[in-house]
Design a protein around this motif. Structure first.
Motif, mmCIF file in Angstrom:
data_model
loop_
_atom_site.group_PDB
_atom_site.id
_atom_site.type_symbol
_atom_site.label_atom_id
_atom_site.label_comp_id
_atom_site.label_asym_id
_atom_site.label_seq_id
_atom_site.Cartn_x
_atom_site.Cartn_y
_atom_site.Cartn_z
ATOM 1 N N TYR A 163 5.043 -2.480 -1.448
ATOM 2 C CA TYR A 163 4.972 -1.239 -2.216
ATOM 3 C C TYR A 163 4.669 -1.621 -3.649
ATOM 4 O O TYR A 163 4.624 -2.804 -3.989
ATOM 5 C CB TYR A 163 6.274 -0.435 -2.119
ATOM 6 C CG TYR A 163 7.510 -1.169 -2.593
ATOM 7 C CD1 TYR A 163 7.937 -1.054 -3.911
ATOM 8 C CD2 TYR A 163 8.247 -1.970 -1.727
ATOM 9 C CE1 TYR A 163 9.064 -1.720 -4.358
ATOM 10 C CE2 TYR A 163 9.373 -2.633 -2.166
ATOM 11 C CZ TYR A 163 9.784 -2.505 -3.483
ATOM 12 O OH TYR A 163 10.890 -3.163 -3.926
ATOM 13 N N ASP A 164 4.420 -0.650 -4.489
ATOM 14 C CA ASP A 164 4.089 -0.927 -5.880
ATOM 15 C C ASP A 164 5.375 -1.221 -6.648
ATOM 16 O O ASP A 164 5.898 -0.385 -7.378
ATOM 17 C CB ASP A 164 3.336 0.255 -6.490
ATOM 18 C CG ASP A 164 2.724 -0.072 -7.842
ATOM 19 O OD1 ASP A 164 3.086 -1.125 -8.425
ATOM 20 O OD2 ASP A 164 1.893 0.714 -8.325
ATOM 21 N N TYR A 216 5.441 5.110 -3.888
ATOM 22 C CA TYR A 216 5.144 3.707 -4.176
ATOM 23 C C TYR A 216 4.634 2.959 -2.941
ATOM 24 O O TYR A 216 4.464 1.744 -2.996
ATOM 25 C CB TYR A 216 6.384 2.998 -4.709
ATOM 26 C CG TYR A 216 6.927 3.601 -5.987
ATOM 27 C CD1 TYR A 216 6.206 3.533 -7.172
ATOM 28 C CD2 TYR A 216 8.156 4.251 -5.994
ATOM 29 C CE1 TYR A 216 6.698 4.090 -8.345
ATOM 30 C CE2 TYR A 216 8.652 4.817 -7.164
ATOM 31 C CZ TYR A 216 7.922 4.741 -8.332
ATOM 32 O OH TYR A 216 8.406 5.298 -9.493
ATOM 33 N N LEU A 217 4.422 3.677 -1.835
ATOM 34 C CA LEU A 217 4.056 3.046 -0.570
ATOM 35 C C LEU A 217 2.661 3.447 -0.115
ATOM 36 O O LEU A 217 2.190 4.545 -0.414
ATOM 37 C CB LEU A 217 5.022 3.475 0.532
ATOM 38 C CG LEU A 217 6.466 2.996 0.478
ATOM 39 C CD1 LEU A 217 7.276 3.753 1.528
ATOM 40 C CD2 LEU A 217 6.554 1.513 0.731
ATOM 41 N N ASP A 218 2.018 2.567 0.634
ATOM 42 C CA ASP A 218 0.881 2.931 1.469
ATOM 43 C C ASP A 218 1.473 3.160 2.850
ATOM 44 O O ASP A 218 1.560 2.242 3.668
ATOM 45 C CB ASP A 218 -0.166 1.814 1.478
ATOM 46 C CG ASP A 218 -1.409 2.181 2.271
ATOM 47 O OD1 ASP A 218 -1.324 3.099 3.115
ATOM 48 O OD2 ASP A 218 -2.458 1.535 2.061
ATOM 49 N N ARG A 254 7.331 0.789 -9.811
ATOM 50 C CA ARG A 254 8.667 1.334 -9.506
ATOM 51 C C ARG A 254 9.696 0.805 -10.492
ATOM 52 O O ARG A 254 10.551 1.548 -10.988
ATOM 53 C CB ARG A 254 9.034 0.954 -8.068
ATOM 54 C CG ARG A 254 10.407 1.433 -7.598
ATOM 55 C CD ARG A 254 10.563 1.078 -6.126
ATOM 56 N NE ARG A 254 11.833 1.525 -5.590
ATOM 57 C CZ ARG A 254 12.814 0.722 -5.196
ATOM 58 N NH1 ARG A 254 12.674 -0.596 -5.324
ATOM 59 N NH2 ARG A 254 13.935 1.198 -4.694
ATOM 60 N N GLU A 287 8.223 7.185 -1.174
ATOM 61 C CA GLU A 287 6.900 7.042 -0.583
ATOM 62 C C GLU A 287 5.765 7.069 -1.600
ATOM 63 O O GLU A 287 4.647 6.662 -1.285
ATOM 64 C CB GLU A 287 6.671 8.096 0.505
ATOM 65 C CG GLU A 287 7.441 7.799 1.780
ATOM 66 C CD GLU A 287 6.855 8.470 3.014
ATOM 67 O OE1 GLU A 287 5.646 8.776 3.010
ATOM 68 O OE2 GLU A 287 7.615 8.687 3.967
ATOM 69 N N ASP A 344 1.532 -5.989 -1.769
ATOM 70 C CA ASP A 344 0.507 -4.991 -1.537
ATOM 71 C C ASP A 344 -0.873 -5.578 -1.668
ATOM 72 O O ASP A 344 -1.722 -5.386 -0.823
ATOM 73 C CB ASP A 344 0.686 -3.844 -2.546
ATOM 74 C CG ASP A 344 -0.144 -2.638 -2.190
ATOM 75 O OD1 ASP A 344 -0.387 -2.433 -0.982
ATOM 76 O OD2 ASP A 344 -0.538 -1.921 -3.107
#
Length: 214
Positions: free
Chosen positions: A70-71, A164-166, A75, A162, A22
């Protein structure tokens, strides 16, 4: 040694499907600072794939976290806290297992746990192979067509919540490659020679790992 870390293996395995970064926090972790909206240098593709595969196979999650799209760190921590009730409960259980085996390990943070886990995996390599040399080499790469790229991106969305996602940045990905990477362990006791496919995408101005397979 592996039994010390058994309580976290389920959470760790959640990270094996998708691996993509990320933010580039350190240049020494395989990422250059680039235009966040542009395509990163093509010569970086092999180096990023090699860095990821070595971190993956030696369980160096501190390196892998920075390569995910993702983070991954949050997570992972959230999963362990959910399984154990709190971060402190997880640290206490890991420390208990270490003490029972007479291991000189202090687990009082997620960072100390990750460092200990990586050291134990390296010790396992030493036990299995004796004195050894590890070689990681990207042998070729192939650009993904539109259908293959969509399948790769859909796989990330299918595997990761989602939160944890951009999502917008991930959907904006338009370029990706499949990189074939050779993994060799040349040891005094035994050798190992394998090939892996690492799936790389251009995400936020750098090459990131979206998936891999053997």
């Amino acid at each position: 040694m592996k039994k010390l870390l058994a309580l976290a293996m389920a959470a760790v395995m959640l990270l094996t499907l998708c691996a993509c970064g990320d933010d580039a926090k350190n240049d020494d972790k395989g990422n250059k600072t680039t235009d966040p909206t542009g395509t990163p240098p093509p010569e970086d593709i092999g180096r990023v794939a090699e860095t990821f595969l070595k971190a993956y196979l030696t369980r160096d999650f501190a390196v892998r976290f920075d390569m995910y799209c993702y983070d991954a760190r949050q997570r992972w921590e959230d999963t362990l806290i959910g399984q154990n009730g709190s971060a402190e409960a997880f640290f206490a259980e890991a420390q208990k297992q270490a003490d029972e085996k007479g291991l000189d390990v202090t687990v009082d943070s997620f960072d100390s746990y990750l460092a200990a886990y990586h050291r134990f995996i390296l010790a396992d390599y030493q036990d299995m192979y004796g004195e050894h040399t590890i070689t990681v080499k990207a042998v070729n790469h192939e650009k993904k067509d539109e259908a293959a790229l969509k399948k790769t991106i859909d796989g990330v969305f299918g595997a990761v919540d989602e939160k944890y996602l951009d999502a917008d940045a991930l959907r904006a990905v338009t370029e990706g490659y499949t990189v074939k990477v050779e993994w060799t362990v040349d040891g005094e006791k035994q050798d190992l020679h394998e090939f892996y496919l690492v799936h790389i995408v251009s995400y936020k101005g750098k090459w990131c790992i979206a998936d891999h397979s053997q």
